[in-house]
Design a protein around this motif. Structure first.
Motif, PDB file in Angstrom:
ATOM      1  N   HIS A 175     -15.079 -46.886 -36.691  1.00 53.06           N
ATOM      2  CA  HIS A 175     -14.591 -45.648 -37.314  1.00 53.06           C
ATOM      3  C   HIS A 175     -14.668 -44.492 -36.309  1.00 53.06           C
ATOM      4  O   HIS A 175     -13.705 -43.742 -36.137  1.00 53.06           O
ATOM      5  CB  HIS A 175     -15.426 -45.354 -38.565  1.00 53.06           C
ATOM      6  N   HIS A 176     -15.807 -44.361 -35.638  1.00 51.51           N
ATOM      7  CA  HIS A 176     -15.946 -43.274 -34.652  1.00 51.51           C
ATOM      8  C   HIS A 176     -14.996 -43.448 -33.466  1.00 51.51           C
ATOM      9  O   HIS A 176     -14.653 -42.475 -32.793  1.00 51.51           O
ATOM     10  CB  HIS A 176     -17.387 -43.189 -34.150  1.00 51.51           C
ATOM     11  N   ARG A 229     -19.032 -48.990 -38.516  1.00 47.04           N
ATOM     12  CA  ARG A 229     -19.308 -47.552 -38.329  1.00 47.04           C
ATOM     13  C   ARG A 229     -18.828 -47.074 -36.960  1.00 47.04           C
ATOM     14  O   ARG A 229     -18.172 -46.037 -36.848  1.00 47.04           O
ATOM     15  CB  ARG A 229     -20.815 -47.311 -38.518  1.00 47.04           C
ATOM     16  N   HIS A 230     -19.158 -47.840 -35.916  1.00 52.51           N
ATOM     17  CA  HIS A 230     -18.738 -47.405 -34.581  1.00 52.51           C
ATOM     18  C   HIS A 230     -17.214 -47.490 -34.418  1.00 52.51           C
ATOM     19  O   HIS A 230     -16.629 -46.644 -33.739  1.00 52.51           O
ATOM     20  CB  HIS A 230     -19.473 -48.196 -33.500  1.00 52.51           C
ATOM     21  N   ARG A 241     -21.669 -39.727 -30.291  1.00 55.54           N
ATOM     22  CA  ARG A 241     -20.498 -40.239 -30.996  1.00 55.54           C
ATOM     23  C   ARG A 241     -20.950 -41.033 -32.227  1.00 55.54           C
ATOM     24  O   ARG A 241     -20.608 -42.204 -32.397  1.00 55.54           O
ATOM     25  CB  ARG A 241     -19.685 -41.127 -30.038  1.00 55.54           C
ATOM     26  N   PHE A 242     -21.768 -40.413 -33.017  1.00 53.54           N
ATOM     27  CA  PHE A 242     -22.262 -41.038 -34.240  1.00 53.54           C
ATOM     28  C   PHE A 242     -22.412 -39.968 -35.328  1.00 53.54           C
ATOM     29  O   PHE A 242     -22.869 -40.253 -36.428  1.00 53.54           O
ATOM     30  CB  PHE A 242     -23.605 -41.727 -33.996  1.00 53.54           C
ATOM     31  N   VAL A 243     -22.046 -38.726 -35.002  1.00 53.24           N
ATOM     32  CA  VAL A 243     -22.203 -37.643 -35.970  1.00 53.24           C
ATOM     33  C   VAL A 243     -21.050 -37.682 -36.976  1.00 53.24           C
ATOM     34  O   VAL A 243     -19.890 -37.589 -36.582  1.00 53.24           O
ATOM     35  CB  VAL A 243     -22.240 -36.273 -35.259  1.00 53.24           C
ATOM     36  N   PRO A 244     -21.333 -37.843 -38.263  1.00 53.77           N
ATOM     37  CA  PRO A 244     -20.256 -37.893 -39.261  1.00 53.77           C
ATOM     38  C   PRO A 244     -19.513 -36.556 -39.327  1.00 53.77           C
ATOM     39  O   PRO A 244     -20.149 -35.499 -39.415  1.00 53.77           O
ATOM     40  CB  PRO A 244     -21.011 -38.160 -40.576  1.00 53.77           C
ATOM     41  N   PRO A 245     -18.180 -36.583 -39.262  1.00 54.19           N
ATOM     42  CA  PRO A 245     -17.398 -35.342 -39.339  1.00 54.19           C
ATOM     43  C   PRO A 245     -17.739 -34.521 -40.590  1.00 54.19           C
ATOM     44  O   PRO A 245     -17.721 -33.287 -40.544  1.00 54.19           O
ATOM     45  CB  PRO A 245     -15.949 -35.844 -39.394  1.00 54.19           C
ATOM     46  N   ALA A 279     -21.009 -42.952 -45.976  1.00 56.69           N
ATOM     47  CA  ALA A 279     -20.995 -41.514 -45.684  1.00 56.69           C
ATOM     48  C   ALA A 279     -19.818 -41.144 -44.782  1.00 56.69           C
ATOM     49  O   ALA A 279     -19.418 -39.981 -44.727  1.00 56.69           O
ATOM     50  CB  ALA A 279     -22.323 -41.080 -45.054  1.00 56.69           C
ATOM     51  N   LEU A 280     -19.255 -42.132 -44.084  1.00 57.56           N
ATOM     52  CA  LEU A 280     -18.044 -41.902 -43.275  1.00 57.56           C
ATOM     53  C   LEU A 280     -16.787 -42.180 -44.095  1.00 57.56           C
ATOM     54  O   LEU A 280     -15.678 -42.186 -43.561  1.00 57.56           O
ATOM     55  CB  LEU A 280     -18.054 -42.815 -42.040  1.00 57.56           C
TER      56      LEU A 280
END
Lengths: 235, 235
Positions: A75-76, A72-73, B208-212, A103-104
């Motif tokens: 990806h960010h 997940r990180h 920096r964890f908010v899904p676009p 969700a990403l």
């Protein structure tokens, strides 16, 4: 500085005991974030153009959980990432970590065929960690997973311990990750990391949350970090 | 780019809903880490020698929880830190966060006298966040807390919203933080941040964890971050 499997288990037990009161969820979030930062640092140094796809290979335990968080990180941090997770979630925490990744729109795959590993990918190996006991050999489907990674010849970044390695004696088992290029030790390097360094691998430590009093109580070194970095490269 | 109190509440509800599946504990850990990194960045720019003591003033809600996490990470970043927390823990999560801080020997104080705030300290204001409703005024002991901070003339770094400010209209209430120098907005700046910027304050965003896809669904901007930084300075 390099610790035994038993001491690694003691560190985790103390961190989650009454005195330090961390939850598994919190430690996994911080560990996975460290892994993502170390992997990003290593990849950016090695691939200056065309950053590769990162395939996060997750085992059934907490090392796999660190991988789910790291995916997940990553990806960010801007990396194209997918998860290879044959076992599937075995607790509410792992179900939530998978949901967060999905969700990403991070792909979650069960088999080697679905992942279609290529030499141009980077593998983040989160299959087994410090509680791996090689005496009984590696069971399926993890044996196949390790063999597929070795067959692909893709470079591997390992979380805490290269999967299949003896936590203390290193690369002594038949089924084990062969193409480990970088290692991200969590909280403190395990003894096998010495062998890894001798082969010239890049070695990071993550865990800027370990209380110094715990290092003192269990007699292992406090890691030094620069400025706001959550990782440090030691080799 | 700047959002209402209602939208901030929607973001939190969605992040913790079925689709994104984050827990409060996870979000608080990531938010608190961002706050600590932003505060460290700001302090290191302003105080090149003799880093000050950071007094983390925590309110009774989740903004206070972000403060408890930030205090722990600030300690790991090398700052002398103490916590001012009149309300005390009101849930198992908050009890654990306090235990984690105390295990680092971070002092936890209840009253202004115990804290003994000095002009040379920096205050991290985590008293009230985006759910603050100023209509009824600020109740005790938080009113006294804000007045003590103002009386001390210590510079203040605010978490998400300067305490006592109207979340949208800004500094319109009688009892409010007056000496705000820096603001760390979490997930997205609230409308009051415009007023803050107009006064020349330093403005960071963390999250920096908010899904676009969530930004898209609620129509607010995706924040851009550099390399592995978990914060970005926007003013």
């Amino acid at each position: 500085m390099y610790i035994s499997a038993q001491k690694a288990a003691q560190i985790d037990a103390l961190l989650m005991g009454d005195h330090y009161a961390f939850s598994l969820e919190q430690l996994m979030e911080l560990a996975g974030l460290s892994v993502a930062h170390a992997a990003a640092d290593y990849i950016r140094q090695q691939w200056q153009h065309a950053p590769p796809r990162v395939v996060v290979a997750c085992g059934p335990g907490n090392n796999g959980g660190d991988g789910l968080v790291a995916a997940r990180h990553l990806h960010h941090l801007g990396f194209h990432t997918c998860i290879w997770y044959p076992s599937g979630a075995r607790s509410a925490l792992f179900t939530a970590l998978l949901t967060q990744a999905r969700a990403l729109r991070i792909g979650v795959h069960h088999t080697a065929e679905q992942v279609a590993l290529r030499r141009c990918d980077v593998v983040l190996d989160a299959i087994f960690g410090f509680s791996f006991d090689g005496a009984a050999g590696v069971r399926q489907p993890y044996r196949r997973m390790i063999e597929s990674i070795n067959d692909s010849a893709a470079p591997v970044i390992c979380v805490d311990v290269p999967s299949g390695w003896h936590v203390e004696r290193g690369d002594v088992h038949e089924v084990a990750i062969r193409n480990a290029r970088a290692l991200v030790s969590l909280t403190a390097p395990k003894l096998c990391a010495r062998r890894f360094e001798q082969r010239g691998g890049a070695h990071y430590v993550g865990g800027r949350f370990v209380p110094p009093s715990l290092c003192e109580a269990l007699d292992f070194d406090v890691v030094r970090y620069e400025r706001e970095r959550v990782i440090t490269r030691i080799a």
